[in-house]
Design an enzyme around this catalytic site. Structure first.
Site, mmCIF file in Angstrom:
data_model
loop_
_atom_site.group_PDB
_atom_site.id
_atom_site.type_symbol
_atom_site.label_atom_id
_atom_site.label_comp_id
_atom_site.label_asym_id
_atom_site.label_seq_id
_atom_site.Cartn_x
_atom_site.Cartn_y
_atom_site.Cartn_z
ATOM 1 N N ALA A 64 75.370 -21.816 15.760
ATOM 2 C CA ALA A 64 75.928 -20.541 15.303
ATOM 3 C C ALA A 64 76.151 -19.603 16.480
ATOM 4 O O ALA A 64 75.421 -19.646 17.466
ATOM 5 C CB ALA A 64 74.983 -19.905 14.302
ATOM 6 N N GLY A 113 73.331 -25.828 14.890
ATOM 7 C CA GLY A 113 74.290 -26.236 13.859
ATOM 8 C C GLY A 113 75.149 -27.407 14.307
ATOM 9 O O GLY A 113 75.620 -28.198 13.482
ATOM 10 N N GLU A 138 66.652 -23.526 17.038
ATOM 11 C CA GLU A 138 66.620 -22.314 16.193
ATOM 12 C C GLU A 138 65.283 -21.585 16.244
ATOM 13 O O GLU A 138 65.222 -20.361 16.146
ATOM 14 C CB GLU A 138 66.942 -22.669 14.735
ATOM 15 C CG GLU A 138 68.412 -22.948 14.467
ATOM 16 C CD GLU A 138 68.834 -24.373 14.756
ATOM 17 O OE1 GLU A 138 68.076 -25.116 15.429
ATOM 18 O OE2 GLU A 138 69.924 -24.757 14.314
ATOM 19 N N MET A 325 55.834 -8.577 47.914
ATOM 20 C CA MET A 325 57.143 -8.361 47.294
ATOM 21 C C MET A 325 58.282 -8.762 48.230
ATOM 22 O O MET A 325 59.211 -9.457 47.817
ATOM 23 C CB MET A 325 57.292 -6.893 46.878
ATOM 24 C CG MET A 325 56.294 -6.436 45.853
ATOM 25 S SD MET A 325 56.259 -7.479 44.380
ATOM 26 C CE MET A 325 57.789 -7.023 43.589
ATOM 27 N N VAL A 401 57.921 -1.981 52.081
ATOM 28 C CA VAL A 401 56.712 -1.743 52.879
ATOM 29 C C VAL A 401 55.680 -1.049 51.989
ATOM 30 O O VAL A 401 55.881 -0.901 50.786
ATOM 31 C CB VAL A 401 57.016 -0.914 54.155
ATOM 32 C CG1 VAL A 401 57.987 -1.665 55.055
ATOM 33 C CG2 VAL A 401 57.558 0.469 53.816
ATOM 34 N N GLU A 403 53.360 1.365 49.780
ATOM 35 C CA GLU A 403 53.749 2.434 48.844
ATOM 36 C C GLU A 403 53.286 3.781 49.401
ATOM 37 O O GLU A 403 52.308 4.373 48.927
ATOM 38 C CB GLU A 403 53.118 2.135 47.470
ATOM 39 C CG GLU A 403 53.560 3.047 46.345
ATOM 40 C CD GLU A 403 54.951 2.748 45.797
ATOM 41 O OE1 GLU A 403 55.744 2.089 46.486
ATOM 42 O OE2 GLU A 403 55.236 3.175 44.675
ATOM 43 N N LYS A 408 57.518 4.722 54.379
ATOM 44 C CA LYS A 408 58.852 4.356 53.897
ATOM 45 C C LYS A 408 59.924 5.157 54.648
ATOM 46 O O LYS A 408 60.964 4.617 55.023
ATOM 47 C CB LYS A 408 58.952 4.575 52.380
ATOM 48 C CG LYS A 408 58.181 3.495 51.575
ATOM 49 C CD LYS A 408 58.522 3.537 50.112
ATOM 50 C CE LYS A 408 57.659 2.644 49.226
ATOM 51 N NZ LYS A 408 57.788 1.208 49.434
ATOM 52 N N SER A 430 57.443 1.154 43.412
ATOM 53 C CA SER A 430 57.180 1.033 41.977
ATOM 54 C C SER A 430 56.925 2.390 41.345
ATOM 55 O O SER A 430 56.931 2.498 40.128
ATOM 56 C CB SER A 430 56.020 0.073 41.707
ATOM 57 O OG SER A 430 55.033 0.174 42.673
HETATM 58 P P1 NAD Z 1 52.066 -5.585 50.574
HETATM 59 O O1 NAD Z 1 50.976 -4.745 51.094
HETATM 60 O O2 NAD Z 1 51.799 -6.965 50.144
HETATM 61 O O3 NAD Z 1 53.222 -5.680 51.682
HETATM 62 C C1 NAD Z 1 53.695 -4.604 52.434
HETATM 63 C C2 NAD Z 1 54.191 -5.177 53.752
HETATM 64 O O4 NAD Z 1 54.836 -4.146 54.465
HETATM 65 C C3 NAD Z 1 53.082 -5.694 54.646
HETATM 66 O O5 NAD Z 1 53.392 -7.006 55.071
HETATM 67 C C4 NAD Z 1 53.070 -4.732 55.809
HETATM 68 O O6 NAD Z 1 52.704 -5.339 57.028
HETATM 69 C C5 NAD Z 1 54.504 -4.268 55.815
HETATM 70 N N1 NAD Z 1 54.657 -3.005 56.494
HETATM 71 C C6 NAD Z 1 53.870 -1.901 56.388
HETATM 72 N N2 NAD Z 1 54.328 -0.922 57.198
HETATM 73 C C7 NAD Z 1 55.431 -1.418 57.800
HETATM 74 C C8 NAD Z 1 56.336 -0.901 58.772
HETATM 75 N N3 NAD Z 1 56.201 0.331 59.244
HETATM 76 N N4 NAD Z 1 57.344 -1.682 59.172
HETATM 77 C C9 NAD Z 1 57.490 -2.932 58.706
HETATM 78 N N5 NAD Z 1 56.644 -3.481 57.796
HETATM 79 C C10 NAD Z 1 55.628 -2.729 57.353
HETATM 80 O O7 NAD Z 1 52.739 -4.729 49.413
HETATM 81 P P2 NAD Z 1 53.653 -5.237 48.229
HETATM 82 O O8 NAD Z 1 52.791 -5.502 47.048
HETATM 83 O O9 NAD Z 1 54.575 -6.280 48.718
HETATM 84 O O10 NAD Z 1 54.458 -3.895 47.879
HETATM 85 C C11 NAD Z 1 55.533 -3.476 48.658
HETATM 86 C C12 NAD Z 1 56.301 -2.424 47.890
HETATM 87 O O11 NAD Z 1 56.727 -2.959 46.650
HETATM 88 C C13 NAD Z 1 55.507 -1.182 47.532
HETATM 89 O O12 NAD Z 1 56.345 -0.064 47.582
HETATM 90 C C14 NAD Z 1 55.042 -1.443 46.122
HETATM 91 O O13 NAD Z 1 54.792 -0.285 45.394
HETATM 92 C C15 NAD Z 1 56.256 -2.152 45.577
HETATM 93 N N6 NAD Z 1 56.003 -3.011 44.418
HETATM 94 C C16 NAD Z 1 54.892 -3.760 44.329
HETATM 95 C C17 NAD Z 1 54.693 -4.565 43.234
HETATM 96 C C18 NAD Z 1 53.476 -5.432 43.126
HETATM 97 O O14 NAD Z 1 53.202 -5.932 42.031
HETATM 98 N N7 NAD Z 1 52.748 -5.677 44.183
HETATM 99 C C19 NAD Z 1 55.646 -4.597 42.230
HETATM 100 C C20 NAD Z 1 56.787 -3.837 42.362
HETATM 101 C C21 NAD Z 1 56.973 -3.050 43.463
#
Ligand code: NAD
Length: 710
Positions: A64, A113, A138, A325, A401, A403, A408, A430
């Site tokens: 379907a 189907g 289904e 990530m 990088v 959070e 950033k 995030s």
């Molecule tokens: P993580 O700590 O595993 O990795 C961060 C990486 O960034 C590290 O390898 C670190 O060496 C590198 N880093 C730090 N400062 C730096 C710089 N000045 N230049 C270059 N590299 C640098 O963190 P993650 O869990 O991968 O999270 C990364 C981002 O993704 C964050 O903003 C986090 O909020 C977001 N995020 C995380 C998740 C999760 O579940 N872990 C989910 C979604 C989004």
């Protein structure tokens, strides 16, 4: 003749299914009527000895059309559902009682189907092609095969096998299909029509086994024999364990087979239609189809992509941060054929990110899912670097990088200095507001949020966040990239926590609120699972680590004067900081993790959160856990964080596994009924707090009777 080509030669009629203007053949009422009239005519045509049903398209038939079904579901009742099922059933019955042998020739997928049509034929011949799969999926859309599938299959292959096929909803390639008896013959591609003609030439008896006098299933002597009957009890138990009571389709399938095989086929077919009618009139199947198939398909096809922007392709991607990530995004991109430059602060950290892909790829090759050569070429696409100069040629940057706004901002400025002046810059933050992060970038119109979920290789959702100044062309480009790496996007506006992180917080905080009120931890966790969540909120907190929501609360306190600190932050502080129970990563949280054996709720919880004597009803706990998320979603919609209800539903189901049976956070409100939901929320708000208070928009909708506009 519309969708069917008919040719008669040498006393054999060959029907080729060829739905006009469509890529695949699907079952629809006009098609059923056309087939009906074709078979009425063939039945009385003395020059025709046999019939072959084939397809002029690459698919035999896909079942379907889900968009059509969804359109009908808006107002279908059980009586209509029954009539709908009976019409397809009547066609299949006409085919199998037309007095002539009918052969289904399957050279492409025959599913749902489509396979039911094949089951109604006297014989099924499959071409030995990997794409020539058969099956009855289904159950995955909350329905059951409603034109004879649940009745013919057990009569053909036996009850046990039929249950497996019907309940698992898998597709079977030719070899497996032949082995299970789902098809009668497997022949080389190109030889199917000859094989069908040969078989018709052998003047087979066209009467189906179940239409012959004295037919009985091996497993039955009128009533099902005890060992087979017992199967149903076991199956009911395992279905309840797997789905809880939220998914009616699997249990209906069991009932159809159990009841249907103990009566003559005609009665069985009516039983099937009754069960089908109940399912199609039940919102669960609508919810699953709308979110899991139709809206997901639309999102993947670019429903939210601004028009008139030329399609962009990323050839080279720059990723800042090779942590969990960044490494996951690198893998997803390299797998889609994109060159990746993976940058971190040291070569060691960047290479560790590449190793992540190496590990995933070696697992895939070990399981035979990918060739060594393919794996090597994917891995070769990822280059670890520390020098920003390597970003000179990238078409897109994704920042992942730490959070931290300052970190950033620093990497954003460094990247900006080397990338081309038109390159889109995306942050995988995030929680941090995108418009604020964009301040570090000279071209905020080219700055966007691409919020991936962990683990990236398994999670298909990407939450695309528009900053205040992000321009439509940037959104189009971001969506093109999401499509390129085969993920599913939702699009939201900038706000604290965006959509997914914000609503997810309400789930875990409600878990802690229940705990702090003295609700038994096992009741909290089990109620959540009974509602359809994969794990309870306390287990979830342990997984994400308690430090994360604590950080989010503190950040919001520091940055937002209007933010009200939730009382549950006390629970986080007590657990994570005073008791040192920070979650799974720290080895202890709401659960304890014995080195051997499985995790269990921490026995010490009762000392800090005494369990009160009178416990709430499990339904009340389920309601709180689900409704708190739905009401927060409704707030996101009212505030304009969300602009489309479909995004809310998709984000919930794909982002944090909000139960699929609900269709998502907003679909749940519709499922309950907006008026009832509003009343319940008022009651919950009076009992537990203003977080449950219904929104103005919801009250208005309840008053006017309007629904969400999907
Ligand atoms: P993580 O700590 O595993 O990795 C961060 C990486 O960034 C590290 O390898 C670190 O060496 C590198 N880093 C730090 N400062 C730096 C710089 N000045 N230049 C270059 N590299 C640098 O963190 P993650 O869990 O991968 O999270 C990364 C981002 O993704 C964050 O903003 C986090 O909020 C977001 N995020 C995380 C998740 C999760 O579940 N872990 C989910 C979604 C989004």
């Amino acid at each position: 003749m519309n969708d069917i080509q008919l040719e008669v030669s040498g006393g054999i009629a060959t029907l080729k299914l060829d739905a006009r203007g469509a890529a695949v053949n699907t079952v629809s009422p006009p098609w059923i009527e056309e087939m009906m009239s074709v078979f009425e005519a063939l039945k009385v045509d003395a020059t025709v000895r046999g019939v072959i049903i084939a397809s002029a398209k690459p698919t035999f038939m896909a079942g379907a059309d889900l968009k059509y079904i969804l359109g009908r579901m808006a107002d279908i009742d059980e009586a209509e559902g029954f009539a709908f099922s009976q019409r397809g059933t009547a066609l299949h019955r006409l085919i199998e009682t037309c007095g002539k042998p009918v052969v289904a020739v399957i050279e492409g997928p025959a599913l749902g189907g489509g396979y039911e049509l094949a089951l109604a034929c006297t014989r099924r011949i499959v071409a030995d092609l990997p794409q020539a799969v058969v099956g009855l999926p289904e159950v995955h859309v909350g329905l059951l095969p409603g034109s004879g599938g649940t009745q013919r299959l057990p009569r053909l292959v036996g009850v046990e096998r039929a249950l497996e096929v019907l309940l698992q909803g898998r597709s079977y390639a030719p070899e497996a299909a032949l082995e299970l008896g789902l098809v009668d013959e497997r022949v080389p591609a190109g030889a199917v029509l000859d094989a069908a003609r040969r078989w018709i030439g052998s003047t087979p008896d066209p009467v189906r086994a179940w239409d012959r006098k004295g037919f009985a299933l091996e497993q039955s002597d009128g009533l099902l024999k005890p060992p087979t009957a017992a199967l149903f009890q076991q199956a009911t138990g395992s279905l309840l364990a797997k789905y809880g009571c939220n998914y009616p389709a699997p249990v209906s399938i069991l009932s159809c087979v159990f009841e249907g095989v103990q009566v003559p086929i005609e009665a069985g077919l009516r039983i099937e239609s009754r069960h089908f009618a109940r399912l199609i009139a039940n919102p669960v199947s609508r919810n699953i189809i709308r979110t899991g198939f139709v809206n997901k398909g639309r999102a993947q096809a670019g429903a939210r992509r601004p028009e008139g922007v030329p399609k962009a392709t990323v050839r080279k991607l720059g990723i800042l941060g090779a942590g969990m990530m960044g490494a996951g995004i690198a893998y997803a991109a390299a797998r889609a054929g994109i060159e990746v430059v993976l940058l971190d602060t040291s070569m060691e950290a960047a290479s560790k990110g590449v190793q992540y892909s190496a590990k995933l790829l070696s697992k895939e090759t070990a399981r035979g899912r990918r060739s060594e050569a393919d794996a090597a070429s994917i891995l070769n696409r990822i280059t670890p670097v520390v020098d920003y100069a390597a970003l000179a040629e990238v078409d897109l940057v994704v920042e992942a990088v730490f959070e931290d706004t300052a970190v950033k901002a620093e990497v954003t400025r460094k990247a900006q200095a080397v990338i081309r002046p038109d390159v889109l810059f995306a942050s995988n933050t995030s929680t941090l507001p995108i418009s604020r992060l964009a301040e570090a970038f000279a071209r905020p119109q080219h700055f966007i949020g691409l919020h991936f979920f962990s683990p990236v290789e398994r999670m298909e959702l990407v939450e695309v966040i528009l900053g205040r100044r992000t321009e439509p062309a940037a959104l189009a480009q971001a969506l093109d990239f999401v499509a390129q790496i085969r993920k599913t996007p939702i699009v939201v506006n900038d706000a604290r926590g965006f959509y997914t992180s914000r609503v997810f917080q309400t789930l875990i905080h409600e878990g802690m609120a229940l705990l702090a009120e003295g609700v038994a931890p096992a009741l909290i966790e089990n109620a959540a699972r009974q509602a359809g969540l994969p794990v309870g909120p306390l287990a979830l907190l342990d997984e994400v680590s308690l430090a994360l929501p604590l950080k989010i609360v503190r950040q919001a306190m520091a940055e937002d004067a209007a933010y009200v600190r939730p009382a549950t932050a006390d629970v986080l502080e007590l657990m994570a900081e005073r008791l040192g129970r920070g979650g799974r990563k720290t080895g202890q949280g709401f659960y304890e993790y014995p080195p051997e054996g499985s995790k269990r709720l921490w026995r010490g919880l009762g000392e800090h959160f005494p369990v009160r004597d009178r416990q709430p009803d499990v339904e009340e706990v389920k309601k709180r856990i689900l409704y708190v998320q739905s009401i927060e979603t409704a707030r996101c919609l009212e505030e304009g964080v969300l602009t489309h209800p479909a995004d809310a539903d998709l984000g919930a189901v794909l982002g944090w596994a909000f139960p699929a049976w609900t269709g998502g956070t907003l679909s749940l409100i519709e499922t309950v009924g907006i008026g009832v939901f509003v009343e319940e929320c008022e009651r919950l708000a009076a009992c537990y707090g203003a977080r449950f208070a219904p929104t103005r928009q919801l009250r208005e909708m309840a008053h006017s009777g309007a629904g969400f506009s999907y």
